[in-house]
Motif scaffolding. Structure first.
Motif: not given
Ligand SMILES: Nc1ncnc2c1ncn2[C@@H]1O[C@H](COP(=O)(O)OP(=O)(O)OP(=O)(O)O)[C@@H](O)[C@H]1O
Ligand SMILES: [Mg+2]
Lengths: 304, 241
Positions: B130-154
């Motif tokens: 999911n993250l790859k699809e949304r690279l240019r989005s504002q971080g907090t515009k992601l869904s809760g699940g995607e934000q969690q993936m971002l928080a772990i992925g980073r």
């Protein structure tokens, strides 16, 4: 109390009103350059430190004075000063942050405000004691003496330089903050310093350097102002009141907001001088009142 | 993988008598626990038991703490959080800590590399497409699940091998909870050591080796995952479920 610019005598290919208009627009742009540089520094500092740096005007004045002293005591000219003074005065900012401001972050904002305000009074007092209140002249760099006739107006080279240089510095600063890795640390630390530090970034050092940079911007503006305004202990105190109004209008902490608002308000002020001179000294404060009524966080600000 | 499983357990992270305060409030009253290299260990406990505060204290993110926190045998109690991070510990906070003034890619690239051997960007995208699809989005515009993936992925990119995860499944849809569960299992297989705060012990039971139970700022029990069923009654009492 404000910008002691007058349109200089110039030829008139167009009618006088047009000439006056462009003359005032130029003055507006010059004033706007200083508003933008100073409010940018305030915005950068406020963003990360959450402190309204009331010492900013005094640090701008120090910039002009250090340039004056480098010229009179060390024979170092304008270009040397433009490079060295921001470093020297910025370093005093680093010392102030380390020794004083850093002790206040856990307390109410009011303490930072009181400290920086008190420091401004002390610094201005010291310079007044030493150099009196009358302005000291500072020579324009020879390379930028004279000017050019644009047809519709006469453009002094130095003033063109001030506009270009401050635009360049403003855009450069914006670019670094919004578009680089370093800037992403800064933006992130503005939101959540504890987490950024827990990722391994030395946030306290970043805060110190950010304050130093904001102060360096003020000093840079001071050097640029020295050949135009007289160098005097009071020069910053007069200007900074307007700059605070600019910051309130643009929105606390917004980088682009402070740049755009700075230049725009300089221009509006210039236009007011042409069309309704009686209001030219108050127009910025009138705009501030209106903006506060409808957008309390400022035009570019977000509610904190 | 088998290598990591069979590696001799050595205490990688250990606290002794850990105390922590927020201002005047004394929150942790002598927390003791240890995590061995390659383990997944959970902190269980009711709301307000001090789980988050324990993670923050390990990471140096509370104002005042005392006692001992050792990582790889070295004392960290006096270190600021940036130095602790540089030793190879990374945190995924309870509130996720996605930065709104950064886009997704900037968020992902924010934590600096602290050691060699972190996951490459391609591997992070493979874990969380999911993250790859949304690279240019504002971080907090992601869904809760995607934000969690971002928080772990980073934090997987940083090279830190000790991860502190604070309720990574909180408030997420079951399918995303499963995805995060698979991710944690895979990280364990690759030799990461994970300290996991969880409210959902059923989820925890699927991935953890041992569970510490916290109550009122203390560790009151330790239950190996193999003995979880036998201790279910006790656990229900601890957690009030
Ligand atoms: N910033 C703070 N200031 C003061 N007290 C706090 C702060 N953060 C947490 N506390 C208090 O510390 C205690 C422990 O909180 P902590 O967040 O560690 O609990 P937790 O086990 O993580 O709970 P939860 O399951 O709800 O996340 C609670 O009583 C809480 O009210
Ligand atoms: Mg918690």
């Amino acid at each position: 109390m404000r910008a002691p610019f007058r349109t200089t005598a110039m030829d008139s290919i167009f009618g006088v009103p047009v000439q006056a208009l462009f003359g005032q627009l130029l003055i507006g742009l010059i004033n706007g350059s200083f508003y933008a540089l100073l409010s940018l520094g305030l915005a950068v500092i406020f963003g990360l430190l959450n402190i309204i740096n009331f010492t900013h005007g005094a640090q701008y004045m120090m910039g002009a004075f250090v340039a004056y002293l480098l010229a009179s005591k060390a024979g170092l000219g304008y270009w040397w000063s433009l490079a060295l003074v921001p470093l020297v005065v910025g370093f005093t900012g680093v010392v102030i942050e380390r020794l004083m401001l850093s002790k206040l972050y856990r307390l109410d904002h009011l303490y930072g405000l009181l400290l920086t305000f008190g420091l401004a009074l002390i610094i201005q007092g010291l310079f007044r004691n030493e150099y009196g209140t009358s302005g000291l002249p500072y020579a324009m760099p020879a390379e930028l003496a004279g000017g050019r006739n644009l047809g519709f107006m006469f453009l002094p080279n130095y003033r063109a330089w001030v506009i270009v240089a401050s635009l360049g510095v403003c855009i450069g600063t914006w670019f670094v903050i919004e578009k680089t890795k370093l800037g992403s640390y800064l933006r992130a630390a503005t939101e959540n310093p504890a987490l950024v530090q827990a990722f391994g970034i030395n946030v306290p050092r970043m805060i110190t350097l950010t304050y130093g940079f904001g102060v360096a911007l003020a000093a840079f503006a001071g050097v640029m102002a020295a050949p135009i305004y007289q160098v005097s202990p009071q020069m910053g105190a007069d200007l900074i009141i307007v700059v605070f109004a600019v910051v309130v209008i643009g929105g606390m902490g917004s980088i682009m907001g402070s740049i755009v608002t700075g230049f725009a308000l300089g221009l509006i002020e210039g236009l007011t001088k042409v069309f309704y001179p009686e209001a030219s000294n108050t127009v910025i404060f009138i705009i501030m009142a209106i903006v506060l009524m409808f957008k309390p966080a400022g035009l570019f600000g977000s509610q904190k | 993988m088998a290598e990591a499983m069979n590696a001799p357990y050595t205490s990688l992270l250990a606290t002794r008598g850990l105390n922590a305060w927020y201002g005047e409030s004394h929150i942790l009253h002598g927390v003791d626990f240890e995590v061995h290299g390659g383990e997944v260990v959970t902190l269980l406990g009711r709301n307000g038991a001090g789980k988050t505060t324990t993670l923050k204290s390990v990471m140096g993110m509370v104002e005042k703490r005392s006692g001992s926190v050792q990582f790889q045998g070295a004392e960290m109690i006096g270190l600021p959080s940036n130095r602790i991070a540089r030793l190879g510990i990374a945190v995924c906070p309870e509130e996720r800590g996605i930065f709104s003034s950064l886009d997704v890619e900037e968020n992902l690239l924010l934590p600096p590399q602290v050691a060699a051997g972190g996951l490459g960007l391609a591997q992070v995208y493979e874990l969380f497409p999911n993250l790859k699809e949304r690279l240019r989005s504002q971080g907090t515009k992601l869904s809760g699940g995607e934000q969690q993936m971002l928080a772990i992925g980073r934090i997987l990119r940083t090279g830190a091998r000790m991860l502190l995860l604070d309720e990574p499944t909180e408030g997420l849809a079951p399918v995303i909870v499963q995805q995060i569960g698979r991710t944690i299992a895979r990280l364990k297989a690759e030799g990461f050591t994970i300290l996991l705060v969880e409210q959902n012990f059923r989820f925890a039971a699927t991935i953890a080796d041992r569970h510490y139970v916290m109550e009122n700022g203390r560790v009151v029990d330790m239950i190996p995952n193999a003995q979880l069923d036998a201790n279910m009654h006790k656990l229900h009492e601890y957690l009030g479920v």
